[in-house]
Design a protein around this motif. Structure first.
Motif, PDB file in Angstrom:
ATOM      1  N   GLY A   1       0.797  -1.227   0.000  1.00  0.00           N
ATOM      2  CA  GLY A   1       0.000   0.000   0.000  1.00  0.00           C
ATOM      3  C   GLY A   1       0.826   1.273   0.000  1.00  0.00           C
ATOM      4  O   GLY A   1       0.322   2.333   0.368  1.00  0.00           O
ATOM      5  N   ILE A   2       2.086   1.175  -0.392  1.00  0.00           N
ATOM      6  CA  ILE A   2       2.946   2.362  -0.472  1.00  0.00           C
ATOM      7  C   ILE A   2       3.615   2.378  -1.845  1.00  0.00           C
ATOM      8  O   ILE A   2       3.652   1.362  -2.548  1.00  0.00           O
ATOM      9  CB  ILE A   2       4.010   2.385   0.650  1.00  0.00           C
ATOM     10  N   ASP A   3       4.144   3.533  -2.228  1.00  0.00           N
ATOM     11  CA  ASP A   3       4.747   3.681  -3.552  1.00  0.00           C
ATOM     12  C   ASP A   3       6.082   2.962  -3.694  1.00  0.00           C
ATOM     13  O   ASP A   3       6.360   2.343  -4.708  1.00  0.00           O
ATOM     14  CB  ASP A   3       4.932   5.164  -3.891  1.00  0.00           C
ATOM     15  N   GLU A   4       6.930   3.067  -2.704  1.00  0.00           N
ATOM     16  CA  GLU A   4       8.266   2.456  -2.749  1.00  0.00           C
ATOM     17  C   GLU A   4       8.251   1.116  -2.012  1.00  0.00           C
ATOM     18  O   GLU A   4       7.674   1.008  -0.936  1.00  0.00           O
ATOM     19  CB  GLU A   4       9.287   3.377  -2.066  1.00  0.00           C
ATOM     20  N   PRO A   5       8.902   0.097  -2.572  1.00  0.00           N
ATOM     21  CA  PRO A   5       8.955  -1.192  -1.870  1.00  0.00           C
ATOM     22  C   PRO A   5       9.758  -1.078  -0.567  1.00  0.00           C
ATOM     23  O   PRO A   5      10.778  -0.395  -0.525  1.00  0.00           O
ATOM     24  CB  PRO A   5       9.643  -2.124  -2.863  1.00  0.00           C
ATOM     25  N   MET A   6       9.261  -1.716   0.470  1.00  0.00           N
ATOM     26  CA  MET A   6       9.937  -1.742   1.773  1.00  0.00           C
ATOM     27  C   MET A   6       9.947  -3.175   2.271  1.00  0.00           C
ATOM     28  O   MET A   6       8.929  -3.849   2.239  1.00  0.00           O
ATOM     29  CB  MET A   6       9.184  -0.894   2.806  1.00  0.00           C
ATOM     30  N   LEU A   7      11.107  -3.615   2.759  1.00  0.00           N
ATOM     31  CA  LEU A   7      11.238  -4.928   3.359  1.00  0.00           C
ATOM     32  C   LEU A   7      11.923  -4.743   4.706  1.00  0.00           C
ATOM     33  O   LEU A   7      12.933  -4.045   4.810  1.00  0.00           O
ATOM     34  CB  LEU A   7      12.067  -5.852   2.458  1.00  0.00           C
ATOM     35  N   LEU A   8      11.356  -5.353   5.750  1.00  0.00           N
ATOM     36  CA  LEU A   8      11.874  -5.262   7.111  1.00  0.00           C
ATOM     37  C   LEU A   8      11.984  -6.678   7.671  1.00  0.00           C
ATOM     38  O   LEU A   8      11.356  -7.600   7.168  1.00  0.00           O
ATOM     39  CB  LEU A   8      10.931  -4.428   7.989  1.00  0.00           C
ATOM     40  N   LEU A   9      12.751  -6.842   8.721  1.00  0.00           N
ATOM     41  CA  LEU A   9      12.894  -8.141   9.379  1.00  0.00           C
ATOM     42  C   LEU A   9      12.409  -8.044  10.813  1.00  0.00           C
ATOM     43  O   LEU A   9      12.779  -7.133  11.547  1.00  0.00           O
ATOM     44  CB  LEU A   9      14.365  -8.588   9.365  1.00  0.00           C
ATOM     45  N   TYR A  10      11.572  -8.994  11.197  1.00  0.00           N
ATOM     46  CA  TYR A  10      11.118  -9.163  12.580  1.00  0.00           C
ATOM     47  C   TYR A  10      11.577 -10.553  13.008  1.00  0.00           C
ATOM     48  O   TYR A  10      11.494 -11.504  12.233  1.00  0.00           O
ATOM     49  CB  TYR A  10       9.584  -9.070  12.646  1.00  0.00           C
ATOM     50  N   GLY A  11      12.068 -10.700  14.237  1.00  0.00           N
ATOM     51  CA  GLY A  11      12.445 -12.019  14.730  1.00  0.00           C
ATOM     52  C   GLY A  11      12.808 -11.985  16.200  1.00  0.00           C
ATOM     53  O   GLY A  11      12.952 -10.925  16.809  1.00  0.00           O
ATOM     54  N   THR A  12      12.962 -13.169  16.766  1.00  0.00           N
ATOM     55  CA  THR A  12      13.367 -13.325  18.159  1.00  0.00           C
ATOM     56  C   THR A  12      14.871 -13.569  18.201  1.00  0.00           C
ATOM     57  O   THR A  12      15.378 -14.459  17.515  1.00  0.00           O
ATOM     58  CB  THR A  12      12.612 -14.494  18.817  1.00  0.00           C
ATOM     59  N   VAL A  13      15.559 -12.806  19.007  1.00  0.00           N
ATOM     60  CA  VAL A  13      17.024 -12.859  19.069  1.00  0.00           C
ATOM     61  C   VAL A  13      17.498 -14.153  19.711  1.00  0.00           C
ATOM     62  O   VAL A  13      17.040 -14.535  20.791  1.00  0.00           O
ATOM     63  CB  VAL A  13      17.568 -11.644  19.865  1.00  0.00           C
ATOM     64  N   ILE A  14      18.429 -14.811  19.018  1.00  0.00           N
ATOM     65  CA  ILE A  14      19.135 -15.958  19.592  1.00  0.00           C
ATOM     66  C   ILE A  14      20.395 -15.439  20.269  1.00  0.00           C
ATOM     67  O   ILE A  14      20.661 -15.730  21.422  1.00  0.00           O
ATOM     68  CB  ILE A  14      19.493 -16.995  18.510  1.00  0.00           C
ATOM     69  N   GLN A  15      21.182 -14.662  19.510  1.00  0.00           N
ATOM     70  CA  GLN A  15      22.381 -14.038  20.070  1.00  0.00           C
ATOM     71  C   GLN A  15      22.705 -12.790  19.266  1.00  0.00           C
ATOM     72  O   GLN A  15      22.349 -12.690  18.100  1.00  0.00           O
ATOM     73  CB  GLN A  15      23.568 -14.995  20.094  1.00  0.00           C
ATOM     74  N   ASP A  16      23.331 -11.827  19.925  1.00  0.00           N
ATOM     75  CA  ASP A  16      23.790 -10.603  19.268  1.00  0.00           C
ATOM     76  C   ASP A  16      25.216 -10.348  19.730  1.00  0.00           C
ATOM     77  O   ASP A  16      25.443 -10.052  20.901  1.00  0.00           O
ATOM     78  CB  ASP A  16      22.881  -9.423  19.619  1.00  0.00           C
ATOM     79  N   GLN A  17      26.155 -10.474  18.825  1.00  0.00           N
ATOM     80  CA  GLN A  17      27.559 -10.366  19.220  1.00  0.00           C
ATOM     81  C   GLN A  17      27.958  -8.966  19.657  1.00  0.00           C
ATOM     82  O   GLN A  17      28.993  -8.782  20.284  1.00  0.00           O
ATOM     83  CB  GLN A  17      28.483 -10.873  18.113  1.00  0.00           C
ATOM     84  N   TYR A  18      27.128  -7.968  19.372  1.00  0.00           N
ATOM     85  CA  TYR A  18      27.440  -6.595  19.776  1.00  0.00           C
ATOM     86  C   TYR A  18      26.716  -6.177  21.057  1.00  0.00           C
ATOM     87  O   TYR A  18      26.887  -5.067  21.533  1.00  0.00           O
ATOM     88  CB  TYR A  18      27.095  -5.623  18.646  1.00  0.00           C
ATOM     89  N   GLY A  19      25.877  -7.060  21.601  1.00  0.00           N
ATOM     90  CA  GLY A  19      25.189  -6.764  22.857  1.00  0.00           C
ATOM     91  C   GLY A  19      24.057  -5.761  22.749  1.00  0.00           C
ATOM     92  O   GLY A  19      23.594  -5.238  23.751  1.00  0.00           O
ATOM     93  N   ARG A  20      23.565  -5.508  21.538  1.00  0.00           N
ATOM     94  CA  ARG A  20      22.459  -4.562  21.364  1.00  0.00           C
ATOM     95  C   ARG A  20      21.139  -5.143  21.826  1.00  0.00           C
ATOM     96  O   ARG A  20      20.282  -4.434  22.343  1.00  0.00           O
ATOM     97  CB  ARG A  20      22.323  -4.153  19.885  1.00  0.00           C
ATOM     98  N   PHE A  21      20.960  -6.452  21.612  1.00  0.00           N
ATOM     99  CA  PHE A  21      19.701  -7.126  21.899  1.00  0.00           C
ATOM    100  C   PHE A  21      19.952  -8.324  22.801  1.00  0.00           C
ATOM    101  O   PHE A  21      20.929  -9.050  22.618  1.00  0.00           O
ATOM    102  CB  PHE A  21      19.036  -7.604  20.602  1.00  0.00           C
ATOM    103  N   GLN A  22      19.064  -8.554  23.737  1.00  0.00           N
ATOM    104  CA  GLN A  22      19.166  -9.690  24.645  1.00  0.00           C
ATOM    105  C   GLN A  22      18.528 -10.922  24.019  1.00  0.00           C
ATOM    106  O   GLN A  22      17.501 -10.803  23.338  1.00  0.00           O
ATOM    107  CB  GLN A  22      18.474  -9.374  25.973  1.00  0.00           C
ATOM    108  N   PRO A  23      19.089 -12.112  24.256  1.00  0.00           N
ATOM    109  CA  PRO A  23      18.460 -13.338  23.758  1.00  0.00           C
ATOM    110  C   PRO A  23      17.015 -13.443  24.255  1.00  0.00           C
ATOM    111  O   PRO A  23      16.715 -13.135  25.408  1.00  0.00           O
ATOM    112  CB  PRO A  23      19.321 -14.448  24.361  1.00  0.00           C
ATOM    113  N   GLY A  24      16.109 -13.824  23.343  1.00  0.00           N
ATOM    114  CA  GLY A  24      14.695 -13.949  23.682  1.00  0.00           C
ATOM    115  C   GLY A  24      13.886 -12.695  23.421  1.00  0.00           C
ATOM    116  O   GLY A  24      12.663 -12.753  23.353  1.00  0.00           O
ATOM    117  N   HIS A  25      14.551 -11.547  23.287  1.00  0.00           N
ATOM    118  CA  HIS A  25      13.842 -10.312  22.941  1.00  0.00           C
ATOM    119  C   HIS A  25      13.633 -10.269  21.434  1.00  0.00           C
ATOM    120  O   HIS A  25      14.297 -10.974  20.690  1.00  0.00           O
ATOM    121  CB  HIS A  25      14.634  -9.090  23.391  1.00  0.00           C
ATOM    122  N   TYR A  26      12.735  -9.415  20.989  1.00  0.00           N
ATOM    123  CA  TYR A  26      12.500  -9.314  19.559  1.00  0.00           C
ATOM    124  C   TYR A  26      13.344  -8.194  18.958  1.00  0.00           C
ATOM    125  O   TYR A  26      13.784  -7.287  19.652  1.00  0.00           O
ATOM    126  CB  TYR A  26      11.012  -9.086  19.261  1.00  0.00           C
TER     127      TYR A  26
END
Length: 163
Positions: free
Chosen positions: A71-96
């Motif tokens: 429903g928008i003019d420009e194509p957009m693709l995003l990713l949603y998921g549950t974190v397994i691990q983040d090597q930079y420590g931005r996201f905690q395991p189990g968080h989205y």
């Protein structure tokens, strides 16, 4: 899908109910019915990325959804998921995580945004969503199926939350 108290509270917020009504009277019964329906949702696709490619990912996710905005003019693709691990420590395991725009997706199960690389692990799917649905996914931390079920439940209960 595990149904937790946070989901019950978010449903109550979505349909503008006070959380003291959860689990009681006809409203509580309706909530239980919807939450039972949500627990039946199963992912459709599976991705087993190349182990070597996973080493390139700064963050690995499961229960992933590649979200195409419609429903928008420009194509957009995003990713949603549950974190397994983040090597930079931005996201905690189990968080989205709900990413910025996806630039590309590799055959080896890697998703590239402007500044990050994500590894897709296990079951997931490609879905289509409106901007409003994507916003709700980001702010509520729920999959597109959960967002649609919550919205459907709110409408069934006569507490429609307009788009």
């Amino acid at each position: 899908m595990a149904i937790d108290n946070d989901m019950r509270i978010q449903l109550a917020e979505l349909i503008s109910l006070d959380d003291t009504y959860l689990g009681v009277s006809s409203t509580g019964h309706a909530l239980d019915t919807i939450l039972d329906e949500l627990s039946q949702i199963e992912p459709q696709d599976s991705c087993e990325p190349d182990r070597e490619a996973l080493g390139e990912a700064g963050c690995t996710v499961r229960g992933w959804q590649l979200v195409s905005i419609v429903g928008i003019d420009e194509p957009m693709l995003l990713l949603y998921g549950t974190v397994i691990q983040d090597q930079y420590g931005r996201f905690q395991p189990g968080h989205y995580v709900f990413t910025s725009l996806v630039i590309s997706v590799s055959d080896s199960g890697l998703v590239y945004t402007r500044n990050s690389t994500y590894g897709l692990v296990g079951a997931g799917e490609r879905v289509k969503a409106t901007l409003t649905e994507a916003y709700r996914m980001k702010t509520m931390g729920r999959s597109i199926q959960e967002i649609r079920s919550l919205h459907h439940m709110a409408a069934k209960m006569g507490r429609f939350c307009g788009d």
